[in-house]
Design an enzyme around this catalytic site. Structure first.
Site, PDB file in Angstrom:
ATOM      1  N   ASN A 148       0.420  -1.078  -0.156  1.00 49.54           N
ATOM      2  CA  ASN A 148      -0.181   0.139   0.095  1.00 49.54           C
ATOM      3  C   ASN A 148       0.438   1.597   0.334  1.00 49.54           C
ATOM      4  OD1 ASN A 148       1.197  -0.226   2.518  1.00 49.54           O
ATOM      5  ND2 ASN A 148      -0.470   0.458   3.686  1.00 49.54           N
ATOM      6  N   ASP A 157       6.295 -16.718  15.870  1.00 52.08           N
ATOM      7  CA  ASP A 157       7.209 -15.766  16.115  1.00 52.08           C
ATOM      8  C   ASP A 157       6.226 -15.869  17.823  1.00 52.08           C
ATOM      9  OD1 ASP A 157       9.154 -15.486  17.836  1.00 52.08           O
ATOM     10  OD2 ASP A 157      10.010 -14.872  15.307  1.00 52.08           O
ATOM     11  N   ASP A 169      10.716 -17.255  21.141  1.00 48.76           N
ATOM     12  CA  ASP A 169      11.981 -16.382  21.073  1.00 48.76           C
ATOM     13  C   ASP A 169      13.006 -16.656  22.316  1.00 48.76           C
ATOM     14  OD1 ASP A 169      12.566 -13.488  20.424  1.00 48.76           O
ATOM     15  OD2 ASP A 169      12.009 -12.949  22.144  1.00 48.76           O
ATOM     16  N   GLU A 182      14.172 -20.331  19.934  1.00 44.44           N
ATOM     17  CA  GLU A 182      15.515 -19.291  19.168  1.00 44.44           C
ATOM     18  C   GLU A 182      16.785 -20.390  20.619  1.00 44.44           C
ATOM     19  OE1 GLU A 182      16.097 -15.670  20.985  1.00 44.44           O
ATOM     20  OE2 GLU A 182      17.294 -15.238  18.525  1.00 44.44           O
ATOM     21  N   HIS A 195      17.004 -12.987  10.563  1.00 41.05           N
ATOM     22  CA  HIS A 195      17.080 -11.332  10.539  1.00 41.05           C
ATOM     23  C   HIS A 195      17.632 -10.531  12.246  1.00 41.05           C
ATOM     24  CE1 HIS A 195      14.585 -12.839  13.989  1.00 41.05           C
ATOM     25  NE2 HIS A 195      14.513 -11.265  14.787  1.00 41.05           N
ATOM     26  N   ASP A 196      18.496 -11.489  12.643  1.00 44.15           N
ATOM     27  CA  ASP A 196      19.180 -11.207  12.937  1.00 44.15           C
ATOM     28  C   ASP A 196      20.699 -11.504  12.985  1.00 44.15           C
ATOM     29  OD1 ASP A 196      17.122 -10.765  15.660  1.00 44.15           O
ATOM     30  OD2 ASP A 196      17.741 -12.293  16.444  1.00 44.15           O
TER      31      ASP A 196
HETATM   32  C1  NOJ Z   1      15.052 -12.257  19.355  1.00 41.74           C
HETATM   33  C2  NOJ Z   1      15.168 -11.990  18.153  1.00 41.74           C
HETATM   34  O1  NOJ Z   1      15.222 -12.588  16.797  1.00 41.74           O
HETATM   35  C3  NOJ Z   1      15.517 -10.503  18.191  1.00 41.74           C
HETATM   36  O2  NOJ Z   1      15.593 -10.189  16.448  1.00 41.74           O
HETATM   37  C4  NOJ Z   1      15.505  -9.558  19.056  1.00 41.74           C
HETATM   38  O3  NOJ Z   1      15.520  -8.186  19.477  1.00 41.74           O
HETATM   39  C5  NOJ Z   1      15.593 -10.780  20.627  1.00 41.74           C
HETATM   40  N1  NOJ Z   1      15.232 -11.806  20.586  1.00 41.74           N
HETATM   41  C6  NOJ Z   1      14.871  -9.341  21.826  1.00 41.74           C
HETATM   42  O4  NOJ Z   1      13.359 -10.234  21.290  1.00 41.74           O
END
Ligand code: NOJ
Length: 557
Positions: free
Chosen positions: A23, A98, A203, A265, A330-331
């Site tokens: 959008n 997530d 997470d 994770e 993404h990290d």
């Molecule tokens: C792990 C997540 O993958 C990350 O992106 C986040 O900043 C931290 N946990 C805190 O939730």
């Protein structure tokens, strides 16, 4: 033995904010994802992991959840999500969400209530402590984002107490010692399962338990970056005794009865302690992704580390556990930049890394953009960065006297924003991600590196991913086979077999910038190897032929 669906899955992680904007507001959204489902189907993946898309002030791009029952309006509505779920399911694609269970946003109604008074019914949803006699924080813990004065505690005037936050002050930690909090979380998890989601990515699941008495930290994980005497010791709140009780309780109340997939994770998880979390007998979670190889900050893994970690985790399969494989998410940094060669050998090295992910034991996790070889970015101004770690590390460096230019060149390469720039769909303005102003700058590399260009190329990385994903369906050794390295500890070549009763596959990967000589052990050398796949064009050489830089070949016997 029959496999669970998630053992046969190839998971694709979507960072919605940066995927596709429908959008023009500069933010990726659910209708954007819906439009790209056919592309994902074509790639061959059969499960999507959504990073948090719940209502959130976006301090940490959704890992700060304000409403666990709703979708952030920037991404769409709950109706959009239901539609997406139906569409995905009708295409044979499962969806996992997530779940952020360690902390919420301070804008979550639970925290809003909690801070009101010491006897509010929600008070104990969070971890409140009175100040020390001198008014200072309850202990010396530092927050992970190195925000504010550096402490993991923030004082709230309203009730005269501090609350704990391992991350931002806007992300208070939840109190898992408190039964009503647990029940509230279980209700919420059931809500998403009832809606039809197939499982959860959990997470920082190893951080839910805090050490009894909340003692001071002694060992800094990275002394250079501690601030004002506040110490960040990751182990204080990671895999603390009692964590298994919490996880088993969640399992007994929700995951077990629903028989849903859960992937944690795994900070603090390694092949030595993994079974205590993920073996079926542990009754906690289904699987985990670990940091034994991938890390945005550490040097790239060595060949020896790769062999050791893969061999150790492969052994866990014999104990009924199930691993995952990935190099980026993404990290992290972009995998081709961190573990490959994003210059001259971008294409073959992106393909080689794909082969390692998709032919080693466990469920592969792909991250958006790796299938077209997206690379790291270096911004010149701190204003262009968004990642909380990057901002915190930069501020700490500058406060310690570093020159801003040096600081940005230090924090940039390991920034999570490398992975968070918008998906590069084509060479049009903003890489075809948005018609508006993207929430984070597009990587200028998009003119050359984009999906359209990749798919037109005879060297297509996307096509290689399709091929590898296809192999997983026709070669039982990839799913079921044992893993054995056969590269005589070569400093260049990683080579391994995957063997099951039906077949043996041989993977030879020259993970280096130079040509490599390679010889197989005698008993393997005499087997009749048939070509299966190669990441370079031209004739398919025999296993012991000199391997070109980043060449990767797969054979079958
Ligand atoms: C792990 C997540 O993958 C990350 O992106 C986040 O900043 C931290 N946990 C805190 O939730």
């Amino acid at each position: 033995m029959d496999k669970k669906w998630w053992q046969e899955a190839v998971v694709y992680e979507i960072y919605c904010k940066s995927f596709c904007d429908s959008n023009g507001d500069g933010i990726g959204d659910l209708p954007g994802v819906m439009g790209k489902l056919p592309m994902l189907k074509d790639l061959g993946i059969n499960c999507i992991w959504f990073t948090p898309i719940y209502k959130s002030p976006q301090v940490d791009n959704g890992y700060d959840v304000a409403d666990y029952y709703d979708i952030d309006p920037a991404y769409g509505t709950l109706e959009d999500f239901k539609k997406l779920l139906d569409m995905a399911h009708s295409m044979g694609i499962r969806v996992i969400m997530d779940q952020v269970l360690n902390h919420s946003s301070d804008e979550c109604v639970w925290f809003q209530e909690s801070r009101k008074s010491k006897d509010n019914p929600y008070r104990n949803f969070y971890i409140w402590q009175p100040p020390k006699a001198d008014g200072s924080e309850p202990n010396n813990w530092g927050n992970r984002f190195r925000e504010g004065n550096g402490s993991a505690w923030t004082f709230d005037e309203l009730t005269g107490e501090y609350y704990l936050h391992q991350y931002s002050a806007k992300m208070p930690d939840l109190n898992w010692e408190y039964e009503p909090l647990r029940q509230e979380i279980y209700k919420m998890l059931r809500f998403w399962l009832d809606l039809g989601v197939d499982g959860f990515r959990l997470d920082v699941f190893t951080r839910l338990k805090k050490p009894a008495g909340l003692p001071d930290a002694v060992n800094a994980s990275d002394p250079a970056l501690d601030r004002n005497g506040y110490i960040l010791d990751g182990s204080m709140c990671t895999c603390v005794e009692g964590i298994h009780e919490i996880l088993h309780d969640i399992w007994a109340n929700v995951f077990g009865p629903a028989d849903c997939y859960t992937v944690g994770e795994g900070s603090g998880i390694n092949a030595g302690n993994a079974a205590s979390y993920i073996s079926p007998a542990a009754q906690q979670i289904s699987s985990v992704y670990h940091f034994n190889l991938s890390s945005r900050k550490r040097e790239p893994f060595t060949h020896a580390q790769f062999r050791k970690v893969q061999s150790d985790w492969a052994k866990l399969h014999e104990a009924g556990c199930w691993a995952t494989q990935y190099f980026s998410n993404h990290d992290s940094q972009r995998q081709v930049s961190h573990y490959g060669n994003d210059g001259l050998y971008r294409v073959p090295s992106a393909k080689l890394l794909a082969a390692l992910t998709l032919t080693t034991p466990g469920t592969p996790y792909l991250y958006q953009g790796e299938e077209i070889g997206m690379v790291n970015v270096q911004f010149d101004s701190i204003e262009d960065y968004n990642c909380r770690y990057t901002l915190g590390d930069y501020a700490a460096m500058v406060a310690q006297g570093a020159d801003p230019k040096t600081a940005i060149r230090t924090v940039g390469p390991r920034s999570r924003d490398n992975a968070r720039t918008p998906y590069q769909w084509n060479a049009a303005e903003n890489a075809g991600f948005t018609t508006g102003k993207p929430w984070i700058k597009v990587n200028p590399a998009y003119k050359e590196i984009n999906l359209e260009a990749d798919r037109e190329s005879p060297d297509s990385i996307f096509a290689w991913y399709q091929k590898l994903i296809g192999l997983r369906k026709t070669h039982p050794a990839i799913l079921n086979g044992g893993l054995e390295f056969c590269d005589a500890d070569s400093p260049q070549v990683l080579a391994y077999t995957r063997s099951c009763p039906e077949e043996t596959l041989l993977v030879i990967a020259n993970k280096s910038d130079a040509e490599a000589e390679f010889a197989l052990p005698e008993e393997l050398a005499k087997r009749p190897w048939q070509p299966v796949a190669r990441n370079l064009p031209g004739d398919f050489p025999a296993p012991e032929a000199t391997a070109k830089p980043w060449e990767c070949r797969i054979y079958k016997a």
